[in-house]
Motif scaffolding. Structure first.
Motif, PDB file in Angstrom:
ATOM      1  N   GLY A  14      20.089  46.540  45.009  1.00 45.42           N
ATOM      2  CA  GLY A  14      21.583  47.458  45.893  1.00 45.42           C
ATOM      3  C   GLY A  14      22.433  46.254  46.557  1.00 45.42           C
ATOM      4  N   LEU A  15      22.612  44.727  46.634  1.00 42.57           N
ATOM      5  CA  LEU A  15      23.463  44.921  47.383  1.00 42.57           C
ATOM      6  C   LEU A  15      24.924  44.528  47.026  1.00 42.57           C
ATOM      7  CD1 LEU A  15      21.038  40.992  46.684  1.00 42.57           C
ATOM      8  CD2 LEU A  15      21.361  42.481  48.878  1.00 42.57           C
ATOM      9  N   TYR A  16      25.320  44.641  45.392  1.00 42.11           N
ATOM     10  CA  TYR A  16      26.643  44.727  45.009  1.00 42.11           C
ATOM     11  C   TYR A  16      27.448  45.351  45.488  1.00 42.11           C
ATOM     12  CZ  TYR A  16      24.890  39.993  45.206  1.00 42.11           C
ATOM     13  OH  TYR A  16      24.626  38.146  45.256  1.00 42.11           O
ATOM     14  N   ARG A  17      28.664  45.936  45.986  1.00 38.49           N
ATOM     15  CA  ARG A  17      29.530  46.954  45.486  1.00 38.49           C
ATOM     16  C   ARG A  17      30.489  46.617  44.393  1.00 38.49           C
ATOM     17  NH1 ARG A  17      36.030  47.048  46.432  1.00 38.49           N
ATOM     18  NH2 ARG A  17      35.707  44.935  45.370  1.00 38.49           N
ATOM     19  N   LYS A  18      30.017  46.098  43.211  1.00 39.89           N
ATOM     20  CA  LYS A  18      30.586  46.138  42.326  1.00 39.89           C
ATOM     21  C   LYS A  18      29.983  44.286  41.570  1.00 39.89           C
ATOM     22  CE  LYS A  18      35.133  45.648  42.109  1.00 39.89           C
ATOM     23  NZ  LYS A  18      37.026  45.811  41.497  1.00 39.89           N
ATOM     24  N   THR A  19      29.841  44.291  40.191  1.00 37.34           N
ATOM     25  CA  THR A  19      28.986  43.062  39.767  1.00 37.34           C
ATOM     26  C   THR A  19      29.257  42.331  38.224  1.00 37.34           C
ATOM     27  OG1 THR A  19      27.105  43.258  38.371  1.00 37.34           O
ATOM     28  CG2 THR A  19      26.549  43.345  40.725  1.00 37.34           C
ATOM     29  N   GLN A  20      29.937  41.581  37.963  1.00 31.78           N
ATOM     30  CA  GLN A  20      30.728  41.487  36.233  1.00 31.78           C
ATOM     31  C   GLN A  20      29.852  39.893  36.033  1.00 31.78           C
ATOM     32  OE1 GLN A  20      34.873  41.032  35.582  1.00 31.78           O
ATOM     33  NE2 GLN A  20      35.026  41.448  38.130  1.00 31.78           N
ATOM     34  N   CYS A  21      29.414  40.069  34.365  1.00 36.83           N
ATOM     35  CA  CYS A  21      28.099  38.312  33.477  1.00 36.83           C
ATOM     36  C   CYS A  21      29.625  38.632  33.259  1.00 36.83           C
ATOM     37  CB  CYS A  21      27.283  40.045  33.203  1.00 36.83           C
ATOM     38  SG  CYS A  21      25.914  38.780  32.185  1.00 36.83           S
ATOM     39  N   GLN A  22      29.350  36.777  33.765  1.00 34.15           N
ATOM     40  CA  GLN A  22      31.074  36.533  33.114  1.00 34.15           C
ATOM     41  C   GLN A  22      30.587  34.629  34.005  1.00 34.15           C
ATOM     42  OE1 GLN A  22      34.941  37.910  33.107  1.00 34.15           O
ATOM     43  NE2 GLN A  22      35.812  36.075  33.048  1.00 34.15           N
ATOM     44  N   GLU A  23      31.107  34.046  32.177  1.00 33.33           N
ATOM     45  CA  GLU A  23      31.097  32.506  33.196  1.00 33.33           C
ATOM     46  C   GLU A  23      32.417  32.491  33.522  1.00 33.33           C
ATOM     47  OE1 GLU A  23      29.365  28.716  32.072  1.00 33.33           O
ATOM     48  OE2 GLU A  23      28.395  30.339  31.076  1.00 33.33           O
ATOM     49  N   VAL A  24      32.392  31.079  34.871  1.00 40.46           N
ATOM     50  CA  VAL A  24      33.682  30.618  35.627  1.00 40.46           C
ATOM     51  C   VAL A  24      33.942  29.589  35.221  1.00 40.46           C
ATOM     52  CG1 VAL A  24      33.820  30.159  37.640  1.00 40.46           C
ATOM     53  CG2 VAL A  24      32.811  32.062  37.669  1.00 40.46           C
ATOM     54  N   SER A  25      35.321  29.543  34.536  1.00 40.35           N
ATOM     55  CA  SER A  25      35.604  28.841  34.353  1.00 40.35           C
ATOM     56  C   SER A  25      36.798  27.658  34.647  1.00 40.35           C
ATOM     57  CB  SER A  25      36.456  29.005  32.465  1.00 40.35           C
ATOM     58  OG  SER A  25      37.165  28.202  32.165  1.00 40.35           O
ATOM     59  N   ASP A  26      37.814  26.172  34.487  1.00 42.95           N
ATOM     60  CA  ASP A  26      38.339  25.973  35.148  1.00 42.95           C
ATOM     61  C   ASP A  26      39.452  25.826  33.759  1.00 42.95           C
ATOM     62  OD1 ASP A  26      37.357  24.322  32.734  1.00 42.95           O
ATOM     63  OD2 ASP A  26      37.220  21.947  33.339  1.00 42.95           O
ATOM     64  N   GLN A  27      39.220  27.026  32.666  1.00 37.84           N
ATOM     65  CA  GLN A  27      40.383  27.292  32.418  1.00 37.84           C
ATOM     66  C   GLN A  27      41.024  29.000  32.624  1.00 37.84           C
ATOM     67  OE1 GLN A  27      41.343  25.019  29.401  1.00 37.84           O
ATOM     68  NE2 GLN A  27      40.498  23.754  30.875  1.00 37.84           N
ATOM     69  N   SER A  28      40.496  29.310  33.165  1.00 37.10           N
ATOM     70  CA  SER A  28      40.580  30.593  32.983  1.00 37.10           C
ATOM     71  C   SER A  28      40.629  31.124  34.883  1.00 37.10           C
ATOM     72  CB  SER A  28      40.491  32.139  32.087  1.00 37.10           C
ATOM     73  OG  SER A  28      39.061  31.077  32.055  1.00 37.10           O
ATOM     74  N   PRO A  29      41.644  32.114  34.850  1.00 34.57           N
ATOM     75  CA  PRO A  29      41.401  33.119  36.460  1.00 34.57           C
ATOM     76  C   PRO A  29      39.901  33.208  36.837  1.00 34.57           C
ATOM     77  CG  PRO A  29      43.854  33.461  35.905  1.00 34.57           C
ATOM     78  CD  PRO A  29      42.783  32.817  34.409  1.00 34.57           C
ATOM     79  N   LEU A  30      39.885  33.418  37.528  1.00 32.93           N
ATOM     80  CA  LEU A  30      38.637  34.797  38.006  1.00 32.93           C
ATOM     81  C   LEU A  30      38.852  36.010  37.556  1.00 32.93           C
ATOM     82  CD1 LEU A  30      36.971  33.551  41.247  1.00 32.93           C
ATOM     83  CD2 LEU A  30      36.737  32.543  39.249  1.00 32.93           C
ATOM     84  N   PRO A  31      37.979  37.116  37.137  1.00 31.13           N
ATOM     85  CA  PRO A  31      38.022  38.208  36.967  1.00 31.13           C
ATOM     86  C   PRO A  31      38.129  39.465  37.844  1.00 31.13           C
ATOM     87  CG  PRO A  31      35.485  37.798  36.440  1.00 31.13           C
ATOM     88  CD  PRO A  31      36.477  36.456  36.785  1.00 31.13           C
ATOM     89  N   VAL A  32      39.558  38.563  38.740  1.00 33.39           N
ATOM     90  CA  VAL A  32      39.182  39.393  39.539  1.00 33.39           C
ATOM     91  C   VAL A  32      40.794  39.435  40.387  1.00 33.39           C
ATOM     92  CG1 VAL A  32      37.405  39.415  41.034  1.00 33.39           C
ATOM     93  CG2 VAL A  32      39.124  37.734  41.709  1.00 33.39           C
ATOM     94  N   ALA A  33      41.272  40.685  40.398  1.00 32.24           N
ATOM     95  CA  ALA A  33      42.626  40.628  41.330  1.00 32.24           C
ATOM     96  C   ALA A  33      42.983  39.369  42.396  1.00 32.24           C
ATOM     97  CB  ALA A  33      43.066  41.827  41.814  1.00 32.24           C
ATOM     98  N   ASP A  34      44.401  38.826  42.459  1.00 33.73           N
ATOM     99  CA  ASP A  34      44.853  37.471  43.115  1.00 33.73           C
ATOM    100  C   ASP A  34      44.759  38.466  44.786  1.00 33.73           C
ATOM    101  OD1 ASP A  34      45.119  35.704  41.359  1.00 33.73           O
ATOM    102  OD2 ASP A  34      47.367  36.066  41.353  1.00 33.73           O
TER     103      ASP A  34
END
Length: 222
Positions: free
Chosen positions: A105-125
């Motif tokens: 119960g730590l997080y407001r939102k979570t995403q299961c995803q690899e962090v890449s050097d080829q594409s932005p994070l799956p969050v708004a700027d």
């Protein structure tokens, strides 16, 4: 009865995998015992990261943190123990590890995803006041080239707080990371606020035969 696998053995399994798929399988195997095994080997990377950087954290109820490579939520737990009252989101590539973090119960939102050097994070700027990553800047984990995307996710003046192993095994990776950090600072995209060598594990590690060190970095987005 099969011999119980040691904490160092689990850590070696996940650190030395040569493909993302094998790494994911190793983390899935470790997930149910991750917290216990990390305690067994004297893991203090999360605590020391917070000791070095917490004084610079915007600690208010409106503050929003992104925990990258969040694992089972150890970093978030220690932020709460330190008194952090803001909200936290998480990105973690391994579903089994993330499921454990979600259950806490730590997080407001979570995403299961690899962090890449080829594409932005799956969050708004320019969403987050703080981005943190503990124990994840090493080979086959976070690529050095993800740092520009991390900066995009931070608000102006936001804090980028992370550590990187200082070991012989991680030396080539760390040198390349340093080049990326120097590039971002020379372009005046961020400024170094603090840098400190700390323990990552207090117990003698199997590989170097002594406590493992890490460098904690605190940067602020310009």
């Amino acid at each position: 009865m099969a011999e119980e696998q040691s904490g160092w053995s689990y850590i070696s399994d996940v650190v030395h995998q040569d493909t993302p798929d094998n790494r994911d399988k190793a983390y899935s195997k470790m997930a149910p015992v991750y917290d216990l095994k990390m305690s067994d080997v004297g893991s203090v990377g999360n605590q020391n990261l917070i000791k070095v950087g917490y004084e610079f954290v915007n600690n208010s109820e409106s503050s929003l943190m992104l925990d990258i490579a969040a694992g089972t939520g150890w970093t978030a737990e220690h932020f709460r123990e330190a008194g952090y009252v803001g909200q936290m989101d998480a990105i973690e590539m391994n579903a089994a590890m993330l499921d454990i973090a979600i259950a806490k119960g730590l997080y407001r939102k979570t995403q299961c995803q690899e962090v890449s050097d080829q594409s932005p994070l799956p969050v708004a700027d320019e969403t987050y006041d703080i981005v943190t990553a503990t124990g994840a800047f090493l080979d086959n984990h976070l690529p050095q080239g993800c740092i520009p995307y991390i900066l995009k996710a931070l608000k102006l003046g936001g804090l980028f707080l992370f550590n990187c192993r200082k070991t012989e095994y991680n030396e080539v990776y760390h040198n390349e990371l340093m080049r990326m950090l120097e590039k971002m600072t020379s372009e005046k995209r961020m400024i170094l606020v603090k840098k400190e060598e700390t323990d990552l594990f207090q117990m003698n590690c199997n590989e170097p035969g002594k406590p493992t060190k890490a460098i904690v970095y605190v940067f602020r987005k310009l």
